[in-house]
Write a protein that holds these residues in place. Sequence first.
Motif, mmCIF file in Angstrom:
data_model
loop_
_atom_site.group_PDB
_atom_site.id
_atom_site.type_symbol
_atom_site.label_atom_id
_atom_site.label_comp_id
_atom_site.label_asym_id
_atom_site.label_seq_id
_atom_site.Cartn_x
_atom_site.Cartn_y
_atom_site.Cartn_z
ATOM 1 N N VAL A 1 55.345 49.737 55.347
ATOM 2 C CA VAL A 1 55.127 49.486 53.913
ATOM 3 C C VAL A 1 54.059 48.427 53.701
ATOM 4 C CG1 VAL A 1 56.199 48.647 51.797
ATOM 5 C CG2 VAL A 1 57.450 50.231 53.273
ATOM 6 N N THR A 2 54.094 47.353 54.493
ATOM 7 C CA THR A 2 53.153 46.246 54.295
ATOM 8 C C THR A 2 51.948 46.325 55.222
ATOM 9 O OG1 THR A 2 54.398 44.876 55.860
ATOM 10 C CG2 THR A 2 55.014 44.743 53.536
ATOM 11 N N ARG A 3 51.870 47.370 56.018
ATOM 12 C CA ARG A 3 50.767 47.488 56.977
ATOM 13 C C ARG A 3 49.611 48.271 56.370
ATOM 14 N NH1 ARG A 3 52.897 46.047 62.003
ATOM 15 N NH2 ARG A 3 55.173 46.186 62.119
ATOM 16 N N GLN B 1 46.417 50.122 51.707
ATOM 17 C CA GLN B 1 46.443 48.672 51.973
ATOM 18 C C GLN B 1 47.127 47.973 50.809
ATOM 19 O OE1 GLN B 1 42.621 46.439 52.025
ATOM 20 N NE2 GLN B 1 43.140 45.973 54.144
ATOM 21 N N SER B 2 47.992 47.033 51.155
ATOM 22 C CA SER B 2 48.711 46.238 50.143
ATOM 23 C C SER B 2 49.452 47.128 49.153
ATOM 24 C CB SER B 2 47.735 45.315 49.399
ATOM 25 O OG SER B 2 47.072 44.452 50.293
ATOM 26 N N PRO C 1 45.764 48.966 62.115
ATOM 27 C CA PRO C 1 45.081 47.786 62.654
ATOM 28 C C PRO C 1 46.031 46.685 63.133
ATOM 29 C CG PRO C 1 44.060 48.513 60.592
ATOM 30 C CD PRO C 1 45.329 49.283 60.732
ATOM 31 N N SER C 2 47.187 46.517 62.469
ATOM 32 C CA SER C 2 48.071 45.394 62.802
ATOM 33 C C SER C 2 48.638 45.501 64.211
ATOM 34 C CB SER C 2 49.216 45.307 61.787
ATOM 35 O OG SER C 2 49.984 46.502 61.799
ATOM 36 N N ILE C 3 48.747 46.714 64.736
ATOM 37 C CA ILE C 3 49.224 46.880 66.111
ATOM 38 C C ILE C 3 48.125 47.459 67.004
ATOM 39 C CG2 ILE C 3 51.618 47.171 65.390
ATOM 40 C CD1 ILE C 3 51.296 50.161 65.787
ATOM 41 N N TRP C 4 46.963 47.678 66.416
ATOM 42 C CA TRP C 4 45.773 48.171 67.127
ATOM 43 C C TRP C 4 46.105 49.408 67.971
ATOM 44 C CZ3 TRP C 4 41.427 46.327 65.347
ATOM 45 C CH2 TRP C 4 40.225 46.683 65.960
ATOM 46 N N SER D 1 54.460 50.758 41.861
ATOM 47 C CA SER D 1 53.140 51.096 42.412
ATOM 48 C C SER D 1 53.152 52.476 43.070
ATOM 49 C CB SER D 1 52.716 50.033 43.435
ATOM 50 O OG SER D 1 52.597 48.767 42.830
ATOM 51 N N GLU D 2 54.246 52.747 43.799
ATOM 52 C CA GLU D 2 54.349 54.058 44.444
ATOM 53 C C GLU D 2 54.393 55.181 43.415
ATOM 54 O OE1 GLU D 2 57.835 53.738 46.801
ATOM 55 O OE2 GLU D 2 56.921 52.449 48.340
ATOM 56 N N LEU D 3 55.186 54.980 42.347
ATOM 57 C CA LEU D 3 55.281 56.008 41.306
ATOM 58 C C LEU D 3 53.962 56.183 40.569
ATOM 59 C CD1 LEU D 3 58.823 55.197 39.850
ATOM 60 C CD2 LEU D 3 58.182 57.190 41.199
#
Length: 597
Positions: free
Chosen positions: A160-162, A180-181, A229-232, A510-512
């Motif tokens: 969700v936050t990645r 993103q975000s 990207p966060s876990i490459w 935001s998702e809706l």
Amino acid sequence: MQQIDSKDTFTPSTGQTQVIGSPQPIVALAGDDVILPCQLEPASAVTRTVEWIRPDLNPQYIHLHQNGQLIIHEQNPLYKNRTGLFLDELRNGNVSLKLSRVKLSDEGKYRCFIPSIWTGAIIQLTVGQAQVIGSPQPIVAIAGDDVILPCRLEPAISAVTRTVEWTRPDLNPQYIHVHQSGRPIVHDQNPLYKYRTGLFLDELRNGNVSLKLSRVKLSDEGKYRCFIPSIWSEAIIQLTVGAFSSPVIEITKNSSGVVLGCESKGWYPEPEVFWLDGEGNILSAGPTETVRGPDGLYTVSSRVTVEKTDTNRFTCRVQQQNINQTRETHIHVPDDFFTVPAAGHINIVLAVVFMCIVAVVFVVWRWRRNKIKTKMHHEDETEQREGEKKTESINNDTELQVLMEGEKDREELTAEREAMKDLDKKKTKLEEELQKKEVKRKNTEEEVARLMGRKTELEDLRKKLKLQLKEVETQREEEEKKLRSFFLHLRREEREQVMAKKKDLETRKSELDEQLRSTENELADRNSEIPRMTEKKSKAENEKEQINVELKETEKQRDEIERKLQSVSREITEREAESQEELQEKDKDVEGQADTT
């Protein structure tokens, strides 16, 4: 940072105070945040020094909290700006360490130590590496359909936050979809994919980062990169796009026999064509003709000469193994196609019969003339010569008249037969065109029905999303109002719960919003596409009607010519009979004159 009383005090409760860690290893994934638990038992306030160290490092201090603040100059640089304590919980004896953005190198044994009571605990941290998993097999899609490119995190951790990046390295710009975000980033998106991509937002918490691609095009075929990207970590997914249509069969006849022609348009990749008999055996056919149009689609055609069988059933099969698509068209050839002679043969037979009739008439005439000459041989030479001249003149005139009339009739018959042949070709061509227009009309009608069905689904979805959005907005406003009105009266735990619920509602909103925006865009596309396809359908129906009118007119002309041919044939027969009778009468007259002489 909250300041703590600088006075070094330790207020134990009754009994011996201990530092309690976790008896089990703490497991974290690279890129995530983790808490290393450490608690004083019984719970007592710590107001001065807390040490977190890794004995295997130099310097070994991970986090040193002293006199209410972090002692930075003692900290190992590998942990800079990544550690912290829960300052509000120190009064309850909670000295757990929060470690942000965990790295693989963070794995090891950590020591939680309280100098004031000279005791501590060892906590084992195990760091795992999450991986991005795609599909090992190519994903096959049909042009015009929607497709899902599978991609997930293993183990199933929340995304969700990645940041999630979908790219095609062969394009510029290469970004297909960037999340993103909590929302899509559209300014870097390749314009070829505008309004056609999306993630399953409800599934992000389960590590599902699959991409939904709508209204697939032939140009969408290629390799897609799913990257976190966060876990490459990344995965490559191959998309194969195909297109197909049903083949159309036509029947023609030539001197070799019955010829079947098969044509199929709108294929991608290039397909194969096979002919089968009624028992499923492959027939030997000529080479397949392949043409690629400006739209990149292939048109294939094949012809085969067939002989009469028990069933007279034949099949044209067009298949493409890469997209696992096969289309067949079956045809039954009537028996009379194999028994009725070709038009060229009919013309030859009629011409031979006609010439035979003329030859018979001529032979009969010559025989009768020779008979008369023999009978008159013993007569007077002068009278015989005059009689012969007279007879020859009369018969020559009759012969010339018969031949001229026969030639004229033959030319008229030939002309009418040519006209009949042209009309037959025209009729066959019109029937083929009518069949193609019918297939086109049917395909367009099915496409309109599909679009209307999808439009209804999208309208229902839009209505549902608006209701959900309104409900979420109402709940969010209630939580906001509660937070403003009772903030000072709520306990810390209650405030955190309200804030967390508010954040969840904002994420859901935001998702809706994203789903509603995507639905509105697709609905707009469908609304613009339906009139175009409806017009295309009407055009196909009008073309079909025009062909029917022209076909009826051709059949009418053909019937008229056929009646005329029958009439001319009767006239020729009657004229030949009359000519024969006239010749016989003249022969009798000549014989009578000869007898008199």
